[in-house]
Scaffold this motif. Structure first.
Motif, PDB file in Angstrom:
ATOM      1  N   CYS A 253       0.753  -1.182   0.047  1.00 43.97           N
ATOM      2  CA  CYS A 253       0.019  -0.020   0.011  1.00 43.97           C
ATOM      3  C   CYS A 253       0.981   1.120  -0.051  1.00 43.97           C
ATOM      4  O   CYS A 253       0.450   2.224  -0.796  1.00 43.97           O
ATOM      5  CB  CYS A 253      -0.667  -0.010   1.184  1.00 43.97           C
ATOM      6  N   GLU A 254       1.854   1.116   0.673  1.00 43.06           N
ATOM      7  CA  GLU A 254       2.763   2.369   0.737  1.00 43.06           C
ATOM      8  C   GLU A 254       3.560   2.454  -0.726  1.00 43.06           C
ATOM      9  O   GLU A 254       4.039   3.686  -0.947  1.00 43.06           O
ATOM     10  CB  GLU A 254       3.899   2.227   1.725  1.00 43.06           C
TER      11      GLU A 254
ATOM     12  N   GLN B  21     -10.688   1.223   2.049  1.00 42.49           N
ATOM     13  CA  GLN B  21     -10.267   0.839   3.207  1.00 42.49           C
ATOM     14  C   GLN B  21      -9.453  -0.716   3.288  1.00 42.49           C
ATOM     15  O   GLN B  21      -8.500  -0.731   3.940  1.00 42.49           O
ATOM     16  CB  GLN B  21     -11.104   0.851   4.384  1.00 42.49           C
ATOM     17  N   LYS B  22      -9.772  -1.724   2.523  1.00 46.32           N
ATOM     18  CA  LYS B  22      -9.123  -2.835   2.440  1.00 46.32           C
ATOM     19  C   LYS B  22      -9.247  -3.304   0.848  1.00 46.32           C
ATOM     20  O   LYS B  22      -9.905  -4.001   0.322  1.00 46.32           O
ATOM     21  CB  LYS B  22     -10.258  -3.728   3.167  1.00 46.32           C
TER      22      LYS B  22
ATOM     23  N   ASP C 145      -6.545  -2.933  -6.184  1.00 41.73           N
ATOM     24  CA  ASP C 145      -7.761  -2.334  -6.600  1.00 41.73           C
ATOM     25  C   ASP C 145      -8.516  -1.859  -5.379  1.00 41.73           C
ATOM     26  O   ASP C 145      -8.815  -2.588  -4.514  1.00 41.73           O
ATOM     27  CB  ASP C 145      -8.709  -3.313  -7.240  1.00 41.73           C
ATOM     28  N   ILE C 146      -9.123  -0.421  -5.369  1.00 50.47           N
ATOM     29  CA  ILE C 146      -9.730   0.047  -4.239  1.00 50.47           C
ATOM     30  C   ILE C 146     -11.243  -0.229  -4.312  1.00 50.47           C
ATOM     31  O   ILE C 146     -11.882   0.342  -3.794  1.00 50.47           O
ATOM     32  CB  ILE C 146      -9.473   1.634  -4.076  1.00 50.47           C
ATOM     33  N   LYS C 147     -11.657  -0.730  -5.622  1.00 50.56           N
ATOM     34  CA  LYS C 147     -13.077  -0.925  -5.721  1.00 50.56           C
ATOM     35  C   LYS C 147     -13.692  -2.139  -6.311  1.00 50.56           C
ATOM     36  O   LYS C 147     -12.465  -2.766  -7.064  1.00 50.56           O
ATOM     37  CB  LYS C 147     -13.815   0.192  -6.390  1.00 50.56           C
ATOM     38  N   THR C 148     -14.585  -2.919  -6.224  1.00 53.07           N
ATOM     39  CA  THR C 148     -15.043  -3.848  -7.038  1.00 53.07           C
ATOM     40  C   THR C 148     -15.110  -3.612  -8.523  1.00 53.07           C
ATOM     41  O   THR C 148     -15.445  -2.384  -8.741  1.00 53.07           O
ATOM     42  CB  THR C 148     -16.200  -4.816  -6.672  1.00 53.07           C
ATOM     43  N   LYS C 149     -15.184  -4.544  -9.392  1.00 57.22           N
ATOM     44  CA  LYS C 149     -15.114  -4.360 -10.864  1.00 57.22           C
ATOM     45  C   LYS C 149     -16.155  -5.420 -11.293  1.00 57.22           C
ATOM     46  O   LYS C 149     -16.019  -6.490 -11.085  1.00 57.22           O
ATOM     47  CB  LYS C 149     -13.843  -4.359 -11.551  1.00 57.22           C
TER      48      LYS C 149
ATOM     49  N   GLN D  76      -5.160 -10.059  -0.320  1.00 60.12           N
ATOM     50  CA  GLN D  76      -6.407  -9.047   0.241  1.00 60.12           C
ATOM     51  C   GLN D  76      -7.411  -9.136  -0.893  1.00 60.12           C
ATOM     52  O   GLN D  76      -7.260  -8.879  -1.832  1.00 60.12           O
ATOM     53  CB  GLN D  76      -5.866  -7.915   0.847  1.00 60.12           C
ATOM     54  N   GLY D  77      -8.717  -9.276  -0.256  1.00 61.82           N
ATOM     55  CA  GLY D  77      -9.756  -8.958  -1.225  1.00 61.82           C
ATOM     56  C   GLY D  77      -9.927 -10.377  -1.891  1.00 61.82           C
ATOM     57  O   GLY D  77      -9.564 -11.434  -1.808  1.00 61.82           O
ATOM     58  N   LYS D  78     -11.062 -10.401  -2.900  1.00 64.09           N
ATOM     59  CA  LYS D  78     -11.437 -11.520  -3.533  1.00 64.09           C
ATOM     60  C   LYS D  78     -11.666 -11.359  -5.053  1.00 64.09           C
ATOM     61  O   LYS D  78     -11.829 -10.153  -5.412  1.00 64.09           O
ATOM     62  CB  LYS D  78     -12.715 -12.095  -2.915  1.00 64.09           C
ATOM     63  N   LYS D  79     -11.446 -12.248  -5.822  1.00 68.69           N
ATOM     64  CA  LYS D  79     -11.736 -12.052  -7.268  1.00 68.69           C
ATOM     65  C   LYS D  79     -12.275 -13.573  -7.801  1.00 68.69           C
ATOM     66  O   LYS D  79     -12.254 -14.662  -7.350  1.00 68.69           O
ATOM     67  CB  LYS D  79     -10.533 -12.005  -7.942  1.00 68.69           C
ATOM     68  N   GLU D  80     -13.101 -13.387  -8.913  1.00 70.20           N
ATOM     69  CA  GLU D  80     -13.612 -14.615  -9.597  1.00 70.20           C
ATOM     70  C   GLU D  80     -13.262 -14.703 -11.083  1.00 70.20           C
ATOM     71  O   GLU D  80     -13.314 -13.499 -11.712  1.00 70.20           O
ATOM     72  CB  GLU D  80     -15.009 -14.786  -9.361  1.00 70.20           C
ATOM     73  N   THR D  81     -12.946 -15.827 -11.680  1.00 66.63           N
ATOM     74  CA  THR D  81     -12.645 -15.629 -13.157  1.00 66.63           C
ATOM     75  C   THR D  81     -13.521 -16.884 -13.810  1.00 66.63           C
ATOM     76  O   THR D  81     -13.520 -18.006 -13.168  1.00 66.63           O
ATOM     77  CB  THR D  81     -11.156 -16.109 -13.287  1.00 66.63           C
TER      78      THR D  81
END
Length: 295
Positions: A11-12, A94-95, A36-40, A56-61
């Protein structure tokens, strides 16, 4: 186990960079950061042969009928260049969705097999895109590669050794079956990879399936079946996806008109192009003109 201090370091690293970017290259070729700071929403794109460690976060393909979900602690392995539908499903300011992307080098994989082939797990039924929990050793190696990428001397001295280790860890992983199949130059997985290279190099030109089957050293029926098992598409569908994705890139950057884009990627009929483009992306090609430039 994910190193939470690594997330803070990433993040830094991207602080101050454009927020609309999703991929941030490092000083190491073929190694970068996803942030990415927002879902797409679902996007059509081509995945290259890579490993992606999600922090961190989640994705689907989606590839064909298979929908692959992956999130923090998972490692995605992609063995071939394949068109997919992908979406970031969990991300916020935030996440953020965060990952490390590592390009695969088949020559390194084959070199490792010459040394450790007997120690690799047996080859089982495998997919060209799969995700599973990353081993602690793989997480540690990817973490060290990121940190080495931040210092010029470390990048020069340590990165080649760590990169080799990562390839080895991927070969040893439970979901590295397709990579293990790629080790033999005459394997089905390697033959299909060769044909994919041919299609990608000349996707604007009509490519008879019989010629592609000859390149693979297979009968037409066997080639068609094996190609679809790897890419989830027929050879002609694969070529069409490459054409449409390139056309969307050209249009979104405002580089060409609809007709010009159609002809540039190999279509003879702008009407057919518009119809297939709308079916693929859910919008007409005219609606996509200049969208990237506007953003």
């Amino acid at each position: 186990m994910i190193h939470f201090d690594l997330i803070a370091e990433i993040c830094e690293t991207v602080r101050g960079e454009p927020e609309d970017a999703a991929y941030y290259p490092t000083a190491l070729a073929g190694f970068g950061l996803l942030h990415d700071i927002k879902t797409k929403s679902i996007e059509a794109q081509v995945y290259e042969p890579i490993a992606c460690l999600v922090l961190q976060g989640k994705k689907e393909t989606r590839i064909g009928d298979r929908l692959v979900h992956f999130g923090a602690g998972d490692c995605l392995i992609v063995s071939h260049s394949i068109p997919v539908l992908a979406a970031v499903t969990e991300a916020s300011r935030q996440k953020p969705y965060i990952g490390l992307v590592f390009s695969l080098d088949l020559s390194i994989l084959r070199g490792l097999y010459d040394e450790a082939g007997s120690a690799t797990p047996s080859i089982e039924a495998a997919h060209s895109l799969t995700a599973s929990k990353a081993s602690p050793d793989l997480v540690d190696a990817m973490t060290r590669l990121f940190r080495a990428s931040q210092t010029t001397t470390d990048a020069q001295v340590l990165a080649p050794m760590i990169s080799r280790e990562i390839h080895y860890r991927l070969l040893q992983s439970d979901h590295g079956g397709m990579l293990r199949q790629m080790l033999w130059r005459d394997s089905t997985a390697s033959r299909i990879a060769r044909v994919i290279d041919v299609i990608r190099a000349d996707f604007r030109t009509p490519l008879p399936v019989s010629d592609l089957a000859r390149t693979a050293g297979m009968s037409v029926s066997a080639f068609h079946a094996h190609f679809k098992s790897v890419t989830a598409k027929s050879p002609l569908q694969y070529q069409k996806d490459l054409r449409l994705l390139e056309a969307r890139r050209l249009l979104s950057h405002g580089m060409l008109s609809v007709s010009q884009a159609a002809f540039d990627v190999g279509y003879e009929s702008p009407t057919q192009f518009s119809r297939e483009y709308s079916r693929k992306f859910g919008v007409s090609p005219r609606q996509d003109i200049g969208t990237q430039s506007a953003a």
